[in-house]
Design a protein around this motif. Structure first.
Motif, PDB file in Angstrom:
ATOM      1  N   VAL A   1       0.868  -1.175   0.000  1.00 35.14           N
ATOM      2  CA  VAL A   1       0.000   0.000   0.000  1.00 35.14           C
ATOM      3  C   VAL A   1       0.897   1.213   0.000  1.00 35.14           C
ATOM      4  O   VAL A   1       1.762   1.357   0.864  1.00 35.14           O
ATOM      5  N   GLU A   2       0.708   2.092  -0.957  1.00 34.53           N
ATOM      6  CA  GLU A   2       1.581   3.251  -1.093  1.00 34.53           C
ATOM      7  C   GLU A   2       1.521   4.149   0.141  1.00 34.53           C
ATOM      8  O   GLU A   2       0.497   4.224   0.834  1.00 34.53           O
ATOM      9  N   ASP A   3       2.625   4.828   0.368  1.00 33.43           N
ATOM     10  CA  ASP A   3       2.743   5.768   1.491  1.00 33.43           C
ATOM     11  C   ASP A   3       1.668   6.856   1.380  1.00 33.43           C
ATOM     12  O   ASP A   3       1.540   7.504   0.350  1.00 33.43           O
ATOM     13  N   ARG A   4       0.901   7.000   2.465  1.00 31.83           N
ATOM     14  CA  ARG A   4      -0.122   8.039   2.467  1.00 31.83           C
ATOM     15  C   ARG A   4      -0.320   8.575   3.888  1.00 31.83           C
ATOM     16  O   ARG A   4       0.025   7.921   4.853  1.00 31.83           O
ATOM     17  N   ARG A   5      -0.887   9.751   3.977  1.00 27.81           N
ATOM     18  CA  ARG A   5      -1.096  10.407   5.267  1.00 27.81           C
ATOM     19  C   ARG A   5      -2.336   9.818   5.935  1.00 27.81           C
ATOM     20  O   ARG A   5      -3.418   9.790   5.339  1.00 27.81           O
ATOM     21  N   ILE A   6      -2.167   9.339   7.195  1.00 30.53           N
ATOM     22  CA  ILE A   6      -3.250   8.713   7.944  1.00 30.53           C
ATOM     23  C   ILE A   6      -3.473   9.513   9.229  1.00 30.53           C
ATOM     24  O   ILE A   6      -2.511   9.868   9.920  1.00 30.53           O
ATOM     25  N   PRO A   7      -4.733   9.796   9.579  1.00 31.12           N
ATOM     26  CA  PRO A   7      -4.993  10.571  10.795  1.00 31.12           C
ATOM     27  C   PRO A   7      -4.724   9.758  12.069  1.00 31.12           C
ATOM     28  O   PRO A   7      -4.590   8.536  12.036  1.00 31.12           O
ATOM     29  N   GLN A   8      -4.665  10.453  13.177  1.00 35.27           N
ATOM     30  CA  GLN A   8      -4.484   9.816  14.480  1.00 35.27           C
ATOM     31  C   GLN A   8      -5.664   8.889  14.789  1.00 35.27           C
ATOM     32  O   GLN A   8      -6.786   9.116  14.370  1.00 35.27           O
ATOM     33  N   GLY A   9      -5.355   7.797  15.526  1.00 36.18           N
ATOM     34  CA  GLY A   9      -6.416   6.894  15.960  1.00 36.18           C
ATOM     35  C   GLY A   9      -6.227   5.479  15.469  1.00 36.18           C
ATOM     36  O   GLY A   9      -5.159   5.106  14.963  1.00 36.18           O
ATOM     37  N   LYS A  10      -7.263   4.644  15.644  1.00 36.56           N
ATOM     38  CA  LYS A  10      -7.221   3.238  15.241  1.00 36.56           C
ATOM     39  C   LYS A  10      -7.629   3.086  13.777  1.00 36.56           C
ATOM     40  O   LYS A  10      -8.557   3.758  13.314  1.00 36.56           O
ATOM     41  N   HIS A  11      -6.936   2.192  13.078  1.00 38.33           N
ATOM     42  CA  HIS A  11      -7.211   1.944  11.664  1.00 38.33           C
ATOM     43  C   HIS A  11      -7.077   0.446  11.388  1.00 38.33           C
ATOM     44  O   HIS A  11      -6.389  -0.280  12.114  1.00 38.33           O
ATOM     45  N   SER A  12      -7.715  -0.008  10.334  1.00 37.33           N
ATOM     46  CA  SER A  12      -7.612  -1.426   9.966  1.00 37.33           C
ATOM     47  C   SER A  12      -7.591  -1.555   8.451  1.00 37.33           C
ATOM     48  O   SER A  12      -8.075  -0.685   7.722  1.00 37.33           O
ATOM     49  N   PHE A  13      -7.010  -2.658   8.000  1.00 34.61           N
ATOM     50  CA  PHE A  13      -6.903  -2.936   6.566  1.00 34.61           C
ATOM     51  C   PHE A  13      -7.068  -4.439   6.368  1.00 34.61           C
ATOM     52  O   PHE A  13      -6.444  -5.236   7.084  1.00 34.61           O
ATOM     53  N   THR A  14      -7.902  -4.830   5.436  1.00 36.70           N
ATOM     54  CA  THR A  14      -8.116  -6.246   5.145  1.00 36.70           C
ATOM     55  C   THR A  14      -7.315  -6.645   3.914  1.00 36.70           C
ATOM     56  O   THR A  14      -7.433  -6.014   2.857  1.00 36.70           O
ATOM     57  N   TRP A  15      -6.483  -7.667   4.087  1.00 36.84           N
ATOM     58  CA  TRP A  15      -5.650  -8.158   2.985  1.00 36.84           C
ATOM     59  C   TRP A  15      -6.195  -9.494   2.502  1.00 36.84           C
ATOM     60  O   TRP A  15      -6.364 -10.438   3.296  1.00 36.84           O
ATOM     61  N   THR A  16      -6.477  -9.566   1.208  1.00 35.96           N
ATOM     62  CA  THR A  16      -6.976 -10.803   0.593  1.00 35.96           C
ATOM     63  C   THR A  16      -5.848 -11.477  -0.163  1.00 35.96           C
ATOM     64  O   THR A  16      -5.221 -10.857  -1.033  1.00 35.96           O
ATOM     65  N   ALA A  17      -5.587 -12.735   0.185  1.00 33.02           N
ATOM     66  CA  ALA A  17      -4.458 -13.468  -0.404  1.00 33.02           C
ATOM     67  C   ALA A  17      -4.920 -14.791  -0.991  1.00 33.02           C
ATOM     68  O   ALA A  17      -4.201 -15.789  -0.936  1.00 33.02           O
ATOM     69  N   ASP A  18      -6.124 -14.800  -1.566  1.00 36.27           N
ATOM     70  CA  ASP A  18      -6.687 -16.063  -2.060  1.00 36.27           C
ATOM     71  C   ASP A  18      -5.907 -16.640  -3.238  1.00 36.27           C
ATOM     72  O   ASP A  18      -5.974 -17.842  -3.504  1.00 36.27           O
ATOM     73  N   ARG A  19      -5.143 -15.807  -3.958  1.00 38.73           N
ATOM     74  CA  ARG A  19      -4.383 -16.305  -5.109  1.00 38.73           C
ATOM     75  C   ARG A  19      -2.932 -16.641  -4.770  1.00 38.73           C
ATOM     76  O   ARG A  19      -2.159 -17.025  -5.657  1.00 38.73           O
ATOM     77  N   LEU A  20      -2.572 -16.478  -3.513  1.00 36.91           N
ATOM     78  CA  LEU A  20      -1.200 -16.757  -3.089  1.00 36.91           C
ATOM     79  C   LEU A  20      -1.123 -18.129  -2.411  1.00 36.91           C
ATOM     80  O   LEU A  20      -2.098 -18.579  -1.809  1.00 36.91           O
TER      81      LEU A  20
END
Length: 316
Positions: free
Chosen positions: A274-293
């Motif tokens: 995921v490219e470098d980007r500005r994220i605000p303060q606080g809790k964050h989540s990201f779902t990674w799908t790896a069904d083809r790996l």
């Protein structure tokens, strides 16, 4: 005739003796080989007699970066565990680097000094101590916290050799195992005690730690090329882990920050980013799908201005 032969033999012995002294003297007059340089890697192997495998543990030391303490400048030494493997390198890191201690050369006196973050064996934290002494001559007794007090380490030979692909001078105590190397460390490692206990009446050691591989400069083909890690970490967790098709990476920032997420496979290849980007303060989540790996071990490396977090993931 007999007396002439004895006289001639004595002359030969004297000549050989002076030649040996001259050879050792020439070795000691050579340029000092420093240990506290940028980039070397030490790979250590541990073997426990009571388990069938010959490799029961692997870890790495890595020297990088400088710091000055009380007017003396040191090279920082990091340590991390490696994934236990019976195969030749490259090895996989099992943990991020942690600062372990500091080393410095006194090239004039031909000695190496160290400071440890925590006590390790008989070498104690809290101040500088002598790690290796390369000023000794044949017949001198070596003193170091690496040498058990019940061993009287008297140098019996000093030779020029190539050890683990590195040209060095070897300081030996009439024993193939009890020796140490200028610019490298010892047969047993870098900060490890120079001793392996044996069972009474048995030639088999109880446990044994020794220097397995050595690489003088980075990049080093002994380790899969994952990014270097800092001491600071971002609180992060991954769930579910292990996972089958997808998993969620959750993290928290104490202040706004640029964030980059990179995922590596078991051989250090980037499989997602995921490219470098500005994220605000606080809790964050990201779902990674790896069904083809394929199934296996993956590393999620989360970078921000607050530090780096490395989390192992297993796809089943």
């Amino acid at each position: 005739m007999l007396s002439n032969n004895i006289t001639m033999n004595m002359k030969y012995l004297i000549i050989i003796g002076f030649a040996c002294i001259g050879f050792v003297g020439s070795l000691k007059s050579q340029e000092y080989i420093p240990m506290a340089v940028e980039g070397p890697h030490w790979i250590l192997r541990y073997d426990d007699q009571y388990t069938p495998p010959l490799v029961d543990g692997l870890w790495e030391y890595y020297a990088s970066g400088d710091t000055c303490i009380d007017n003396d400048c040191y090279k920082k030494v990091y340590r991390r565990e490696l994934v236990t493997s019976y195969d030749p390198p490259p090895f996989m890191p099992d943990d991020p680097y942690e600062l372990f201690g500091f080393i410095r050369d006194d090239s004039v006196d031909r000695k190496v000094y160290a400071i440890l973050i925590d006590d390790y064996g008989e070498c104690f934290s809290g101040g500088e101590f002598l790690l290796f002494d390369f000023s000794v001559e044949i017949g001198d007794t070596v003193t170091s916290c690496l040498i058990p007090t019940f061993i009287d380490f008297v140098v019996t030979s000093i030779t020029q050799e190539n050890y683990l692909g590195f040209e060095t001078r070897v300081y030996d105590y009439n024993d193939d195992d009890l020796e140490y190397y200028e610019g490298m460390g010892s047969y047993y490692g870098l900060f490890e005690e120079m001793f392996a206990p044996f069972k009474s009446g048995n030639s088999r050691y109880i446990y044994h730690t020794y220097l397995y591989y050595y690489c003088r400069e980075s990049p080093c083909n002994l380790i899969v090329d994952l990014p270097e890690y800092t001491d600071e970490e971002i609180p992060a967790k991954i769930y579910p882990n292990p996972f089958t098709t997808s998993t969620t990476i959750e993290y928290e920032l104490t202040e706004p920050s640029h964030v980059q997420l990179t995922i590596y496979n078991a051989i250090g290849e980037v499989v997602y980013q995921v490219e470098d980007r500005r994220i605000p303060q606080g809790k964050h989540s990201f779902t990674w799908t790896a069904d083809r790996l394929p199934e296996g071990l993956y590393y999620a490396v989360l970078r921000s201005e607050e530090g780096v977090e490395v989390v192992k993931m297993i796809k089943q």
